[in-house]
Design a protein around this motif. Structure first.
Motif, PDB file in Angstrom:
ATOM      1  N   PHE A 116      30.367  -4.326   8.826  1.00 35.42           N
ATOM      2  CA  PHE A 116      30.414  -3.114   9.646  1.00 35.42           C
ATOM      3  C   PHE A 116      29.711  -1.943   8.966  1.00 35.42           C
ATOM      4  N   GLN A 147      38.550  -7.090  20.305  1.00 31.76           N
ATOM      5  CA  GLN A 147      38.825  -5.688  20.025  1.00 31.76           C
ATOM      6  C   GLN A 147      38.385  -5.321  18.613  1.00 31.76           C
ATOM      7  N   GLY A 148      37.385  -4.453  18.508  1.00 36.83           N
ATOM      8  CA  GLY A 148      36.916  -4.013  17.208  1.00 36.83           C
ATOM      9  C   GLY A 148      36.023  -4.994  16.484  1.00 36.83           C
ATOM     10  N   SER A 149      35.616  -6.071  17.133  1.00 36.39           N
ATOM     11  CA  SER A 149      34.773  -7.072  16.501  1.00 36.39           C
ATOM     12  C   SER A 149      33.312  -6.627  16.493  1.00 36.39           C
ATOM     13  N   ASP A 152      32.098  -6.541  19.937  1.00 35.14           N
ATOM     14  CA  ASP A 152      32.553  -5.347  20.643  1.00 35.14           C
ATOM     15  C   ASP A 152      31.646  -4.152  20.366  1.00 35.14           C
ATOM     16  N   PHE A 153      30.994  -4.150  19.208  1.00 35.15           N
ATOM     17  CA  PHE A 153      30.097  -3.068  18.835  1.00 35.15           C
ATOM     18  C   PHE A 153      28.632  -3.368  19.161  1.00 35.15           C
TER      19      PHE A 153
END
Length: 431
Positions: A116, A147-149, A152-153
């Motif tokens: 990330f 969620q938040g993976s 997801d981004f």
């Protein structure tokens, strides 16, 4: 009672002596294993010496002293011990910079922080050696709600399947880079698979093939279970970034928590912003009086890894003689500290873990049972009564409850501990 043709006048005596003969035969198997491995053990001792010399050279270079064992409180600003620890780790790993923090809750957390920290929406991540380790599936977005993976981004993911032999597909690696490819992930250890773990030569070859297509692609190595197995680390062969856990190899079995990143200084800076916040980066984070343990753990790590490798060799030799498929094969060159044994049934997998737990120094009275584990798709059975909770480097065994029911054993502070466990496994007559 009539005497048998074996001249036993008492059936009970016959059973006792037969059992004794079986025990003798099985004990002889362990003795034979120890004899056959003398040369391998000497080779391991030679690598331990070279790796310890590398650690001591870093301590000397950065003038490690007792004043570096004190830590700051609160924000942790200006923590001299933490800064020297980062520099020592970087030198040992052959990197420009390092981020060694107790705030990393696991190796998976360290890897996720790097992913990330470096990747941006629209970038592509490619796994070069098949599927990643189970706990990274939800990080990437391959499983779970996303969620938040990375998915997801808006970060794309692709993986290159291994060949039928379990080896990397070198042809695919040589042509895989696309304009959107920002990073490749190289998992050094086999994880919960039956493939061979990657050697440093394999990793260096992968990096060379990637850089020949685009030198700007970040080559990121999941180094868990691989530290100090060989006399160099992935940055020595061109890796831009590596990650690992301190309750595995580099913590020397005494680090109480944490993980590390090491690599190019700019990538470490990006990852540090993800761990803390932009503008704070690596300059924040109290270490809660853990410095002495982290330095001492690094000092002990080469020796502890050497003992873990001896444990793995003993396990492989004995179970191969018993007729079980083992990976790596007996006497073969080691690429990490993991030894896998294909047991073939859930009952044998559970029995193996229960016996190892019985011979663990902590929690020997506990009975391992299959259960869900955060980050894993299958129920796991896990054994390892360790002084540091979850410290697989101290000696542990685990495996997912799925065919062909493979137990993965890793760690060991001294190979005589494994010898005791193998005696108990043989005497149980389950295997």
């Amino acid at each position: 009672m009539a005497r048998t043709n074996l001249q036993f006048a008492n059936l009970e005596l016959f059973v006792d002596q037969l059992t004794g003969a079986m025990t003798f035969t099985r004990t002889s198997l362990l003795t034979a294993a120890q004899g056959a491995l003398v040369t391998r053990f000497a080779e391991i001792d030679g690598r331990v010496k070279k790796n310890l010399d590398r650690v001591l050279a870093a301590f000397r270079q950065h003038r490690l002293g007792v004043h570096h064992f004190s830590s700051m409180t609160g924000y942790g600003h200006g923590d001299l011990g933490r800064e020297v620890l980062d520099r020592v780790f970087a030198q040992v790993m052959g990197a420009e910079a390092a981020l060694v923090r107790v705030q990393f809750v696991s190796g998976t957390h360290a890897i996720a922080t790097a992913l990330f920290g470096v990747l941006r929406p629209g970038d592509e991540l490619i796994s070069l050696a098949g599927p990643p380790y189970d706990t990274l599936e939800e990080v990437i977005g391959l499983r779970g709600q996303g969620q938040g993976s990375l998915k997801d981004f808006g970060i794309h993911y692709r993986e290159l399947p291994l060949l039928a032999s379990g080896e990397p597909d070198w042809g695919a690696i040589a042509t895989c880079v696309q304009p959107q490819t920002r990073m490749v992930l190289i998992q050094r250890s086999c994880g919960y698979t039956w493939r061979p773990s990657l050697s440093l030569e394999d990793i260096g070859k992968m990096i060379q093939l990637i850089k020949s297509q685009n030198p700007d692609v970040v080559c990121f190595v999941d180094n868990c279970y691989g530290e100090f197995v060989e006399t160099q680390e992935p940055p020595h062969v061109g890796a831009d970034l590596i990650a690992g856990s301190l309750i595995k190899n580099p913590g020397g079995t005494i680090a109480t928590a944490g993980g590390y990143l090491a690599g190019r200084a700019d990538l470490i800076e990006q990852a540090s912003y993800r761990l803390t916040a932009p503008g704070i980066g690596h300059e924040g984070g109290a270490t809660f009086d853990q410095h002495r343990l982290l330095f001492q753990g690094l000092f002990l790590a080469p020796q502890m890894v050497g003992e873990a490798l001896k444990c793995a060799h003993l396990l492989a030799y004995v179970f191969d003689e018993l007729g079980y498929p083992v990976n790596p094969a007996p006497l073969s060159r080691r690429r990490d500290v993991i030894q896998a044994v294909q047991l073939g049934s859930p009952e044998k997998l559970i029995a193996f873990c229960r016996i190892l737990q019985r011979y663990s120094p902590v929690g020997s009275y506990l009975d391992p049972v299959p259960a869900p584990m955060p980050g894993y798709a299958d129920d796991l059975v896990m054994a390892g009564g360790t002084f540091i909770d979850g410290s697989t480097s101290e000696l542990s065994a685990d495996g997912p409850l799925r065919p062909p029911y493979i137990v993965f054993c890793q760690g060991g502070t001294h190979h005589t501990h494994m010898a005791l466990i193998l005696e108990a496994l043989l005497e149980a007559q389950v295997f």
